[in-house]
Scaffold this motif. Structure first.
Motif: not given
Length: 419
Positions: A65, A68, A269, A302, A305-306, A309
């Motif tokens: 993550k 990325t 994610g 991923r 989820m990145a 974030y």
């Protein structure tokens, strides 16, 4: 989320800073023990107790993550530099290729002289290619970036399927010698023999010159790895350019949109990576699953989820604060902080230093991570309050421009840095 006085986009610095810290949380294993242990805990150190918990939490929350995010931020920052150069009347390509050439040289020196896990050579190589996509509109950048991620999924999915076929053939009736040799060679990358482990420990437990000689002999492998990972990295850089142009990475979206991206991205994610962690434990880290699960099946998880974030970071640091200034400073000096982790960690583990390579478990080695995080947060802001660039940022800029850049900050500049 820009500061007019310093002409910096704080959200880019924040995301980059948190990403470089997250990357070290998983890189610590590559510093401390054999390479196979990075994805496969049974390869070295085990997967029970605290060691298994550290692996599971890193895989669930961190691994993939933050790399990325870091790759996306590289693409966004690269586009920002080119645009500013062209607005000032400079040739964008000239500025860009000089920066990438210097980065490639520094990355090669890092990989050979300090630590084999360098990612800068990959970024520099990919950066040369990414330049030619800079004028694409957001939708095409995003579409091409996702297509390259899909290509990466299919590539490593095919590799995993090949491993399954080799496994079935090697353990079926009357396997031939070549079938056994192929399976053992590929399985050995995840479950190395005692002889291979001893050889690895002897190399990194030896002198600095012996390690350098070994890394220099592995240049062909580094080039091969970079070529394999280039499509995925290019895709992430293009997604970063799209994120920059759309205003997502620069903090220009509404809080409601960021909340939705954060909630859905992180939830999806966690669901995907939670399933992978459970499957890895249940199958005792079956080789095709370890590789195919992380490198192929988790690609969409991923990515979302990145983005989740990134949205969460923007939301949490909307308002100026002392903590925001600390994390942003880590991001402004991300180049120095990235190389700095190697400079701090290799003397602890390698034979020319304390020689702890292969002697600590995963959980024991990870105890170093919070200390290095604290070091990043402690030094970056005071340095940048006094100086315009981090040490390696200054070196990169000076070499790329062919002359020494002014280092000390002007007397009226600290207020801009604090912003």
């Amino acid at each position: 989320m820009a500061t007019a006085s310093s002409d910096r986009i704080v959200s880019l610095d924040l995301i980059r800073g948190i990403a470089v810290m997250g990357i070290f949380s998983v890189n610590i294993v590559a510093f401390a023990m054999i390479q196979a242990a990075y994805l496969s805990p049974p390869a070295y150190g085990g997967w029970h107790g605290a060691d298994g918990l550290v692996w599971a939490l890193n895989m669930l929350l961190v691994d993939g993550k933050f790399r990325t995010l870091f790759s996306m931020l590289f693409g966004a920052s690269m586009l920002l530099v080119i645009e500013r150069a062209e607005r000032s009347g400079q040739n964008g390509w000239t500025v860009h290729w000089r920066r990438m050439a210097v980065l490639l040289a520094i990355g090669a020196a890092h990989a050979t002289l300090i630590w084999h896990g360098d990612i800068l050579t990959l970024y520099a190589t990919t950066g040369f290619v990414a330049y030619f996509f800079r004028r694409m509109p957001v939708q095409r950048l995003a579409g091409l970036g996702l297509s390259l991620s899909l290509f990466n999924l299919l590539l490593f999915g095919a590799i995993a399927a090949t491993l399954v076929h080799q496994d079935l053939a090697a353990h079926g009736p009357h396997p031939d010698a070549e079938t056994l040799r192929n399976w053992n060679a590929n399985a050995g990358s995840f479950f190395p023999t005692a002889k291979a482990i001893a050889q690895d420990k002897a190399i990194y437990g030896g002198s600095w010159l012996a390690i350098v000689a070994h890394e220099a002999s592995s240049v062909a492998q580094i080039i091969t790895n970079n070529l394999v990972l280039l499509p995925d990295t290019l895709g992430l850089m293009l997604l970063g350019m799209a994120g920059y142009k759309s205003g997502f990475l620069t903090g220009e979206w509404s809080d409601d949109r960021y909340r939705r991206v954060a909630a859905w991205g992180i939830a999806l994610g966690l669901a995907g990576f939670g399933a992978l962690v459970a499957a890895d434990f249940a199958t005792r880290f079956y080789v095709p699953l370890v590789l195919g699960g992380f490198m192929a099946a988790m690609v969409p998880f991923r990515l979302v989820m990145a983005f989740g974030y990134a949205a969460l970071i923007v939301l949490l640091f909307r308002r100026p604060s002392a903590l925001r200034a600390r994390f942003a400073a880590v991001g402004r000096a991300a180049f120095t902080n990235y190389i700095g982790t190697s400079l701090v960690t290799t003397p602890i583990f390698y034979g020319w230093g304390l020689g702890l390579y292969g002697k600590l478990g995963r959980a024991e080695a990870w105890l170093l991570v919070p200390l290095v995080w604290a070091l990043m947060l402690l030094w970056s802001k005071p340095w940048l309050d006094r100086f315009t660039y981090g040490p390696l940022e200054w070196l990169w800029r000076s070499l790329a421009r062919g002359k020494l850049q002014p280092m000390r900050r002007k007397p009226d500049a600290p207020a801009a840095a604090a912003a």
